[in-house]
Scaffold this active site. Structure first.
Site, PDB file in Angstrom:
ATOM      1  N   PHE A  70       0.256  -1.222  -0.116  1.00  0.00           N
ATOM      2  CA  PHE A  70      -0.193  -0.300  -0.377  1.00  0.00           C
ATOM      3  C   PHE A  70       0.554   1.286   0.312  1.00  0.00           C
ATOM      4  O   PHE A  70       0.486   2.488   0.516  1.00  0.00           O
ATOM      5  CB  PHE A  70      -0.712   0.323   1.360  1.00  0.00           C
ATOM      6  CG  PHE A  70      -1.911  -1.452   1.343  1.00  0.00           C
ATOM      7  CD1 PHE A  70      -2.832  -1.737   0.155  1.00  0.00           C
ATOM      8  CD2 PHE A  70      -1.732  -2.279   2.271  1.00  0.00           C
ATOM      9  CE1 PHE A  70      -3.184  -3.386   0.802  1.00  0.00           C
ATOM     10  CE2 PHE A  70      -1.517  -3.359   2.811  1.00  0.00           C
ATOM     11  CZ  PHE A  70      -2.769  -3.469   1.618  1.00  0.00           C
ATOM     12  N   THR A  94      -1.853  -6.795  -6.423  1.00  0.00           N
ATOM     13  CA  THR A  94      -2.903  -5.959  -7.157  1.00  0.00           C
ATOM     14  C   THR A  94      -3.827  -6.781  -8.271  1.00  0.00           C
ATOM     15  O   THR A  94      -4.289  -6.185  -8.799  1.00  0.00           O
ATOM     16  CB  THR A  94      -1.869  -4.355  -7.754  1.00  0.00           C
ATOM     17  OG1 THR A  94      -0.665  -5.145  -7.645  1.00  0.00           O
ATOM     18  CG2 THR A  94      -2.319  -3.578  -6.350  1.00  0.00           C
ATOM     19  N   ALA A 116      -0.602  -1.309 -14.438  1.00  0.00           N
ATOM     20  CA  ALA A 116      -1.466  -2.078 -14.995  1.00  0.00           C
ATOM     21  C   ALA A 116      -1.433  -1.846 -16.669  1.00  0.00           C
ATOM     22  O   ALA A 116      -0.969  -2.252 -17.509  1.00  0.00           O
ATOM     23  CB  ALA A 116      -3.395  -2.186 -14.556  1.00  0.00           C
ATOM     24  N   ILE A 131     -11.173  -1.795 -18.106  1.00  0.00           N
ATOM     25  CA  ILE A 131     -11.208  -2.554 -16.752  1.00  0.00           C
ATOM     26  C   ILE A 131     -10.562  -4.287 -16.831  1.00  0.00           C
ATOM     27  O   ILE A 131     -11.326  -4.556 -17.940  1.00  0.00           O
ATOM     28  CB  ILE A 131     -12.444  -2.841 -15.852  1.00  0.00           C
ATOM     29  CG1 ILE A 131     -13.375  -1.141 -15.815  1.00  0.00           C
ATOM     30  CG2 ILE A 131     -11.494  -3.051 -14.327  1.00  0.00           C
ATOM     31  CD1 ILE A 131     -12.322   0.172 -14.701  1.00  0.00           C
ATOM     32  N   ASN A 146      -9.868  -6.166 -16.176  1.00  0.00           N
ATOM     33  CA  ASN A 146      -9.653  -7.716 -14.968  1.00  0.00           C
ATOM     34  C   ASN A 146     -10.992  -7.334 -13.991  1.00  0.00           C
ATOM     35  O   ASN A 146     -10.605  -7.050 -13.161  1.00  0.00           O
ATOM     36  CB  ASN A 146      -8.906  -8.382 -14.288  1.00  0.00           C
ATOM     37  CG  ASN A 146      -9.590  -9.809 -14.050  1.00  0.00           C
ATOM     38  OD1 ASN A 146     -10.769 -10.244 -13.874  1.00  0.00           O
ATOM     39  ND2 ASN A 146      -8.700 -10.574 -14.185  1.00  0.00           N
ATOM     40  N   LYS A 155      -6.347   3.340 -17.956  1.00  0.00           N
ATOM     41  CA  LYS A 155      -5.696   4.383 -16.470  1.00  0.00           C
ATOM     42  C   LYS A 155      -5.589   3.210 -15.238  1.00  0.00           C
ATOM     43  O   LYS A 155      -4.530   4.474 -15.191  1.00  0.00           O
ATOM     44  CB  LYS A 155      -7.271   5.014 -16.349  1.00  0.00           C
ATOM     45  CG  LYS A 155      -8.224   5.938 -17.937  1.00  0.00           C
ATOM     46  CD  LYS A 155      -9.260   6.681 -16.927  1.00  0.00           C
ATOM     47  CE  LYS A 155      -9.552   8.158 -18.064  1.00  0.00           C
ATOM     48  NZ  LYS A 155     -10.121   8.699 -17.804  1.00  0.00           N
ATOM     49  N   GLU A 199      -5.879   3.133  -6.418  1.00  0.00           N
ATOM     50  CA  GLU A 199      -5.708   4.685  -5.500  1.00  0.00           C
ATOM     51  C   GLU A 199      -7.145   4.376  -5.402  1.00  0.00           C
ATOM     52  O   GLU A 199      -8.074   5.318  -4.282  1.00  0.00           O
ATOM     53  CB  GLU A 199      -4.782   5.498  -5.486  1.00  0.00           C
ATOM     54  CG  GLU A 199      -3.975   5.404  -6.242  1.00  0.00           C
ATOM     55  CD  GLU A 199      -2.531   4.565  -5.286  1.00  0.00           C
ATOM     56  OE1 GLU A 199      -2.140   3.597  -6.000  1.00  0.00           O
ATOM     57  OE2 GLU A 199      -2.473   5.218  -4.535  1.00  0.00           O
TER      58      GLU A 199
END
Ligand SMILES: Cc1cc2nc3c(=O)[nH]c(=O)nc-3n(C[C@H](O)[C@H](O)[C@H](O)COP(=O)(O)OP(=O)(O)OC[C@H]3O[C@@H](n4cnc5c(N)ncnc54)[C@H](O)[C@@H]3O)c2cc1C
Ligand code: SF4
Lengths: 735, 338
Positions: free
Chosen positions: A238, A465, A507, A625, A627, A697, A701
């Site tokens: 984190f 993540t 990502a 997105i 996944n 994107k 967070e």
């Protein structure tokens, strides 16, 4: 083409994790492994006058006690200690460097023994005498007057102070966010394996193996080949693992001193000596016309930092992205205290700053007698005002609409204390969330084997993540292979370059590196296939060839295909290897952000002040997105943390001692299962053709941003009490 | 953590012998409190005497219609025992309000009674604390004292007793069975824990060499009109800011018998005979509940951060008595307050 990208794909490393096959930094074994236990300072500021290790050294099984006066050499210049994400200003902390004590909990000795219990016991026998400095400070509120302004990216616009003073409706207030600690489940740990020739293999809990690698080479004056850093699995970080933590230095010192493998694992308590979300006073000023259009926004953040480094994040200026206002002023101030340097923690800056901004917006809506969503739509900004840039995409309006619908917002009675259910007051409110959509240089190597399996590798970490999974998904689609045939290797400093994993940039960054490396593979395979005797692809332009179902095929004409295996055999290739650095077209004409609208329902026992967060709806616009399953988990995790930030989390410092008094997870509260009820995650369709090829994107967070404010606003709506000091505990409601 | 010796007691007499022979030794049962404190170097026993295998795991009916509970019965077994669930649901509820399922599986009845305060300074050897280091001073009095006591405090210590189970036991009028070098004795649970006075390092009236062998519940179980309400900083797995055990016997709406005990507010479970007398013979109304609350909280004193506890306790007492009177006890599974 997209069998995996955009679907709900289970984690490729899920089985390894739940069966215990996945190994973490503190679990790697080595021959004749030694164990180090850290001795910490118990004063906030001063010098070590005396460090008597004689009793500890007498304990059977203890090999050595390393201290600033007794240790292998460490670099003397600040540059060596500055890692990739170190603050620009200041001099990084150097463990066991000299006799100075800069914060309570600072490591001052490492006891190295044959086993952990022995080291731990011997650590209790190390006697320390201090020359204490009486003038120390750890209290932000007491030292607020000493705050100094630091540079911030947001330029002032217009005359904010004047406009605020002249506004028809004005709201100004301080919001207090306490210091918080990350508390990842996995303890900070390093196992340094000594190979006998002076080379070190370092298994470290970190968010960036190459960052740690460079740092260790610099700090210990080693050549790149002397050290290899790995962090195959990370049990949460984190942000706390962005910078190399001190245990990696201590374990390496131990290995160099004793020429043996050494493991150092911190205790939960010791982890409170690492970085933290800085305590912050957020001062907000909002001025509006009676119709709800904004005249002025001022946001001044006063945050803590250490006495040796200036850590500052972007708390202020988020209103530039969210709300139209002709006048604005933002400033960030730091108060230097005798604490360890703060560090990034989930949505650093935004989690705190947007929390205050969104509480203030709610207060303004109340003052204006406007529906909180209506106020936000009144001031909705289609551009990032700070540079006057349009967005690559911004579906925040849709977030409000979809979220409101799912939540049942139209059934809300706007009057505080008007909704109740038996003895409970019910509060419904909302807040906006915003984060950046960043992308960084990342390189990926793909090695395709003739049997139709591919290894995809990169130095990036997966800090929980889902990077392993996303890389596998993108590679499987790009190579036209089943995901089971993709073997992902991450987090080894010898693999292709990657920055630390953070900021929700991995990502998008890793996915595009995979695409580009796969593109090279595709082109080469197309060439091979077309040159095969009587190839069905003869004469087909390489640009019209796709990889699908293990074959090289003409786009749109699946029957004209050659299997990858046949093509590679024909070319006498057992392996086809391509490495590529991702490439993003430079675009300074757009702003890139993710957004969310968070809706919260709380129920507050009217007499006793007990708060339950019974419903959260988070509608997120974050481009494509990759996944939906891991993405949803990211948002849910952020929401849970947001609930903690609103109601539970606070590092309690006794300022008389400059000591953290709840340095354990029994007393430092995070939400328990009972605190979590319904969490509804909605991904709003956001097609982004500017940001990158995939329109991705990043998510991570954004999940937390806005959640604490939505809850605080709902508590107000339920009770009529505005709590501006987080966390909102029941004593504050009873007061 | 320090190095220590370890012996396993073969029976109660052996445990007592070992305790007497080794000053500085400590009994260990579930270890859920003692080991934590040893890891922090707060407890530094020279020897651990393992009593976890002693045959003190029975729950038996006593001739007078009460129950005798062995000191090593795990907290979960006790809470889910049919006789407890049926006849002493207040006790079951209080136990289930505490800790987590995993801890309750390990924790013993004796260990629960003996668990030490959660005062942060007590846990931190770098700060003064009269309970841990007699004479060093109390850091909480002028420090962070939001969780601390409002009743029965002294100038030496303002710590609270953290046990939930003990609060219910106090309300139920339980007895503690003790064995020691000079034989066996029993003590009312309400006499077992001490107020801090000027000896805050002594938590209980257990003498050196003594061991808890059992808890005895008197026949009166308050199976119908009871409630345990625990108010804390999160909805589960946190120690009480204030907790209330209430038990009533009603004749219609008239209170025949009343028991109220408070947790989280003092160095021991807090009862007030005056408050209970004031309830007895009166109607179960808010007015009488408020009056009882006032009597229970008589003499309550706030420090810098815990003043809210006085009003919170007052409201919680009234609420818990209301729950008890209406036979709608607080659920420990559903966190909505009844
Ligand atoms: C994270 C956490 C949260 C918790 N939350 C709660 C809570 O909300 N409410 C609550 O009530 N409790 C809570 N607890 C405390 C828990 O109930 C106690 O730790 C437990 O009851 C102790 O029992 P044990 O058998 O493990 O005792 P041990 O740790 O074995 O012993 C504790 C003490 O009792 C002594 N002892 C043990 N048996 C005997 C005996 N037969 N005779 C004399 N002395 C004896 C030991 O010498 C030692 O001093 C929590 C604990 C933890 C770690
Ligand atoms: S309240 Fe008691 S336990 Fe806490 S510091 Fe003071 S003396 Fe120690």
């Amino acid at each position: 083409m997209n069998a995996y990208v955009g679907t709900s794909t289970s984690r490729v490393d899920g089985r390894a994790k739940v069966t215990g096959a996945a190994k973490y930094a503190g679990e790697f074994a080595a021959d004749r492994l030694l164990h180090g236990f850290v001795v910490e300072a118990t004063i906030p500021r001063g010098r070590i006058a005396r460090l008597d290790t004689s009793q500890a050294l007498k304990v059977k099984g203890v090999l050595d006690v390393l201290t600033h006066a007794h240790r292998p050499p460490l670099a003397g210049k600040d540059e060596a200690w500055k890692d990739e994400v170190a603050p620009e200003e200041g001099s990084p902390f150097r463990p066991l460097y000299d006799d100075g004590v800069k914060f309570n909990g600072q490591p001052i000795a490492l006891v190295v023994a044959e086993d952990w219990e022995t080291a731990k016991f011997a650590a209790t026998l190390v006697r320390v005498g201090y020359q204490e400095e009486q003038a120390f400070a750890t209290d932000l509120e007491a030292e607020r007057g000493k705050a100094a302004e630091v540079k911030q990216p947001h330029k002032p616009r217009g005359d904010a102070a004047g406009a605020l003073a002249a506004s028809a409706v004005r709201h100004e207030a301080d919001y207090f966010i306490p210091t918080e600690h990350h508390n990842p489940m996995e303890l900070y740990a390093t196992t340094v394996v000594w190979d006998g020739n002076g080379r070190l293999t370092v298994y470290d809990k970190t968010q960036g193996v190459q960052n740690v690698h460079r740092y260790l080479c610099n700090v210990f004056g080693k050549k790149p080949d002397d050290i290899r850093v790995l962090s195959p699995y990370v049990g949460g970080a984190f942000g706390s693992g962005l910078r190399p933590q001190y245990q990696v230095v201590l374990a390496t010192l131990g290995a160099l001193a004793l020429k043996r493998s050494v493991r150092v694992v911190l205790t939960r308590q010791q982890m409170y000596g690492l970085g933290h979300r800085p305590a912050t006073i957020e001062h907000l000023g909002l001025g509006a016309k009676p119709d709800g259009t904004l005249d002025a926004v001022t946001h001044e953040a006063t945050a803590i930092t250490s006495c040796y480094e200036d850590f500052a994040r972007n708390d202020t200026g988020w209103a530039e992205q969210l709300y139209k206002s002709p006048n604005s002023r933002y400033s960030h101030k730091l108060v230097r205290l005798d604490v360890s340097t703060p560090s990034d923690m989930r949505a650093p800056g935004a989690a705190s700053g947007v929390c205050a901004l969104e509480c203030a917006m709610d207060e303004l809506a109340v003052a204006l007698k406007l529906d909180p969503i209506e106020l936000r739509l009144k001031c909705y900004s289609d551009s990032d005002q700070s540079e006057d840039l349009p967005y690559t995409s911004k579906q925040l309006r849709a977030c409000y609409a979809r979220g409101a619908e799912a939540f049942g917002w139209n059934r809300r009675n706007p009057t505080p204390r008007a909704m109740r259910d038996g003895k409970e007051l019910v509060g419904w409110s909302m807040a906006t969330g915003v984060w950046e959509a960043l992308q960084m240089p990342v390189a990926v190597r793909i090695v395709l084997s003739a049997n139709g399996h591919a290894e995809v590798s990169c130095a990036a970490s997966d800090i929980g993540t889902g990077t392993y999974t996303i890389v596998a998904q993108v590679a499987a689609d790009a190579l036209g292979l089943p995901i089971e045939n993709i073997d992902v290797r991450l987090a080894d400093s010898t693999l292709p370059q990657a920055p630390v994993e953070g900021g929700s940039w991995m990502a998008a960054s890793s996915a595009h590196a995979v695409l580009e490396a796969a593109e090279d593979i595709r082109r080469e395979l197309a060439l091979l296939a077309s040159t095969m005797p009587s190839s069905p692809l003869a004469g087909v332009d390489a640009a019209d060839v796709v990889l699908v179902d293990g074959t090289i095929a003409k786009d749109g004409e699946k029957s004209r295909a050659v299997s990858i295996t046949d093509a590679m055999r024909h070319g006498k290739l057992e392996r086809l290897e391509k490495q590529k650095l991702n490439h993003f077209a430079e675009d300074k004409s757009h702003a890139r952000n993710t957004h969310s609208a968070v809706f919260a329902e709380v129920r507050v026992d009217e007499q006793l002040g007990v708060i339950r967060v019974t419903r959260i709806v988070s509608a997120v616009a974050a481009g494509r997105i990759l996944n939906t399953k891991t993405g949803r988990s990211q948002i849910m995790g952020g929401v849970v943390w947001g609930i903690g930030m609103a109601l539970h989390e606070e590092t309690a410092m006794d300022h008389r001692f400059g000591r953290i008094m709840n340095a354990n997870i029994a007393e430092y509260h995070i939400p328990a299962n009972a605190d979590i009820h319904d969490i509804d995650v909605i991904f709003v369709d956001e097609r982004d053709h500017h940001i990158n090829r995939l329109g991705v994107k990043g998510l991570g967070e954004i999940g937390i941003v806005g959640v604490p404010a939505a809850i605080a606003n709902a508590v107000y709506h339920a009770t009529g009490k505005r709590i501006r000091r987080f966390p909102i505990t029941l004593d504050k409601l009873l007061a | 953590m320090i190095n220590f010796q370890y012996s396993r007691a073969s029976d109660v007499a052996d445990a007592i012998l070992l305790l007497t022979a080794h000053p500085g030794a400590k009994l260990i049962a579930g270890g859920t409190n003692l080991i934590d404190l040893m890891k922090e170097n707060v407890e530094v026993p020279s020897r651990l005497i393992d009593v976890s295998r002693l045959p003190l795991r029975k729950i038996e009916e006593t001739p007078d219609g009460g129950l005798r509970i062995g000191a090593l019965v795990p907290n979960s077994d006790l809470a889910y025992h049919p006789l407890i669930e049926q006849r002493y649901p207040l006790l079951a509820s209080a136990i289930l309000a505490g800790a987590s399922a995993q801890l309750r599986n390990m924790a013993s009845v004796g260990g629960n009674l003996m668990q030490r305060t959660r005062c942060a300074y007590f846990y931190d050897t770098a700060t003064p604390c009269n309970k841990r280091a007699p004479g060093s001073g109390c850091s909480a009095i002028d420090g962070l004292n939001r969780n601390h006591a409002i009743l029965g405090t002294s100038v030496s210590c303002i710590a609270t007793n953290p046990s939930d189970m003990s609060v219910a036991l106090a309300a139920l009028g339980a007895l503690v069975h003790i064995a020691g070098p000079s034989g066996e004795r029993t003590m009312a649970l309400t006499d077992f824990h001490r107020l801090p006075g000027d000896t805050p390092h002594v938590d209980t009236n257990l003498e050196v060499g003594e061991i808890i062998t059992a808890i005895e519940l008197p026949p009166r179980g308050f199976g119908r009109n009871y409630s345990y309400l625990k108010i804390r900083d999160r909805l589960s797995y946190a120690f009480a800011l204030v907790s209330v055990a209430a038990a009533l016997e009603l004749d219609g709406n008239a209170i025949r018998e009343a028991r109220v005990a408070l947790g989280g507010v003092a160095h021991k479970p807090w009862r007030s005979l005056e408050a209970e007398t004031a309830l007895r013979g009166h109607a179960a109304t808010l007015e009488h509940f408020s009056r009882a609350a006032d009597l229970l909280l008589q003499g309550a004193r706030a420090h810098a951060h815990n003043g809210f506890k006085i009003e919170l306790a007052r409201r919680a007492i009234v609420r818990t008595l209301t729950q008890a009177a209406s036979a709608t006890p607080q659920s420990q599974a559903h966190k909505k307050i009844a």
